[in-house]
Design a protein around this motif. Structure first.
Motif, PDB file in Angstrom:
ATOM      1  N   ASP A  56       0.830  -1.211   0.000  1.00 30.99           N
ATOM      2  CA  ASP A  56       0.000   0.000   0.000  1.00 30.99           C
ATOM      3  C   ASP A  56       0.865   1.261   0.000  1.00 30.99           C
ATOM      4  N   LEU A  57       1.875   1.285   0.851  1.00 35.87           N
ATOM      5  CA  LEU A  57       2.708   2.468   0.985  1.00 35.87           C
ATOM      6  C   LEU A  57       3.458   2.785  -0.303  1.00 35.87           C
ATOM      7  N   TYR A  58       3.989   1.758  -0.963  1.00 35.38           N
ATOM      8  CA  TYR A  58       4.786   1.962  -2.167  1.00 35.38           C
ATOM      9  C   TYR A  58       3.994   1.753  -3.455  1.00 35.38           C
ATOM     10  N   ASP A  59       2.690   1.596  -3.314  1.00 34.04           N
ATOM     11  CA  ASP A  59       1.805   1.468  -4.477  1.00 34.04           C
ATOM     12  C   ASP A  59       2.289   0.383  -5.434  1.00 34.04           C
ATOM     13  N   ALA A  60       2.599  -0.785  -4.858  1.00 35.81           N
ATOM     14  CA  ALA A  60       3.075  -1.909  -5.663  1.00 35.81           C
ATOM     15  C   ALA A  60       1.922  -2.507  -6.464  1.00 35.81           C
ATOM     16  N   GLU A  61       2.253  -3.048  -7.614  1.00 40.18           N
ATOM     17  CA  GLU A  61       1.236  -3.655  -8.478  1.00 40.18           C
ATOM     18  C   GLU A  61       1.046  -5.117  -8.107  1.00 40.18           C
ATOM     19  N   ASP A  62      -0.184  -5.484  -7.743  1.00 41.40           N
ATOM     20  CA  ASP A  62      -0.506  -6.867  -7.392  1.00 41.40           C
ATOM     21  C   ASP A  62      -0.718  -7.703  -8.648  1.00 41.40           C
TER      22      ASP A  62
END
Length: 279
Positions: A56-62
């Protein structure tokens, strides 16, 4: 010292629970892919929380998918994995390996020695990418082992060693979020260590095992004292969490930090009350 950073399922919406489980199942699958069945045996709720936080913090792509496993062979469950799932798998292997070695040294638990042997070569692979973090984990566990061997009763110092470990795991990058994540992990790690000591107090006393809370158990205000310390640790953790720009997973993570982490504490309290009634 695993299993305290968990959800309170009864207070989650169905959609929120499914989201959490997808990260958990994705983490389980990643451990199996990278480190085989021994790696999968180290699966923890605590690292699932870390994955959700960093994602969430680093806006990673799931990357979404589905999986079946030995625990649920007939039903396919959704999975979510991202770059931090890999990171958590590596950190989990390193921490689990050294923890198993310490459990064998401290209490001569054969099953821990057996698991350590299975994880030895696999943790080496993880250490290649994260040698500095592995060194911190090893150093703090050594200090913790020495403190326990010497019967150190300074709960702040002893729990701080595990706090340092969790802080190191949380601080994934050297960037603007490093200090906040390190402090958040530090407070959470201290909470986990103290909660583990509190839950095991009666068992450790019967077995004659080390527990930093044993010298304090006869205090008239012992229960209030422990609750106050635990509350202070989680207050520090939550205060930092609320400064982080988390959006997607925030409702699940708040469920964990404000409610889920107290599940084991409430269970211990309920047991104590039941025993008091039956005396």
């Amino acid at each position: 010292m695993y299993g305290y950073v968990i959800i309170n399922q009864s207070e989650l919406k169905f959609k929120e629970f499914e989201l959490y489980r997808s990260y958990y199942c994705g983490f389980c699958r990643k451990l199996r892919e990278k480190y085989g069945f021994p790696g999968q045996m180290t699966l923890s709720y605590d690292m699932t929380f870390l994955i959700m936080l960093l994602c969430d913090l680093y806006d990673a792509e799931d990357i979404t998918g589905s999986t079946r496993c030995a625990a649920h062979p007939l039903v396919s469950h959704p999975t979510r994995v991202n770059e931090f799932t890999d990171y958590a798998a590596d950190m989990n292997l390193i921490l689990s390996y050294y923890s198993c070695l310490d459990d064998w040294t401290d209490e001569r638990k054969l099953h821990k020695l057996a698991l350590a042997n299975l994880l030895k070569s696999r943790s080496g692979k993880a250490t290649v990418n994260y040698g500095k973090k592995a060194a911190v984990v090893r150093d703090r566990l050594d200090r913790l082992h020495e403190a326990e061997k010497n019967g150190d009763t300074d709960i702040d110092r002893v729990s701080g060693y595990f706090g340092d470990i969790m802080g190191e795991l949380f601080a994934v990058h050297e960037d603007e979020w490093e200090i906040s994540l390190r402090r958040m992990g530090f407070f959470l790690g201290k909470f986990i260590y103290i909660m583990d000591a509190y839950e095991d107090l009666e068992k450790d006393e019967k077995k004659g095992c080390y527990n930093p809370l044993l010298p304090l158990k006869d205090r008239e205000d012992f229960e209030d004292y422990v609750k106050q310390i635990l509350t202070m640790m989680m207050a520090g953790c939550c205060e930092i969490f609320e400064t982080l720009p988390c959006i997607e997973n925030v409702s699940v993570m708040r469920n964990i930090l404000y409610s889920g982490v107290w599940t084991k504490y409430n269970a211990v309290q309920a047991k104590k009350k039941e025993e008091a009634v039956n005396e």
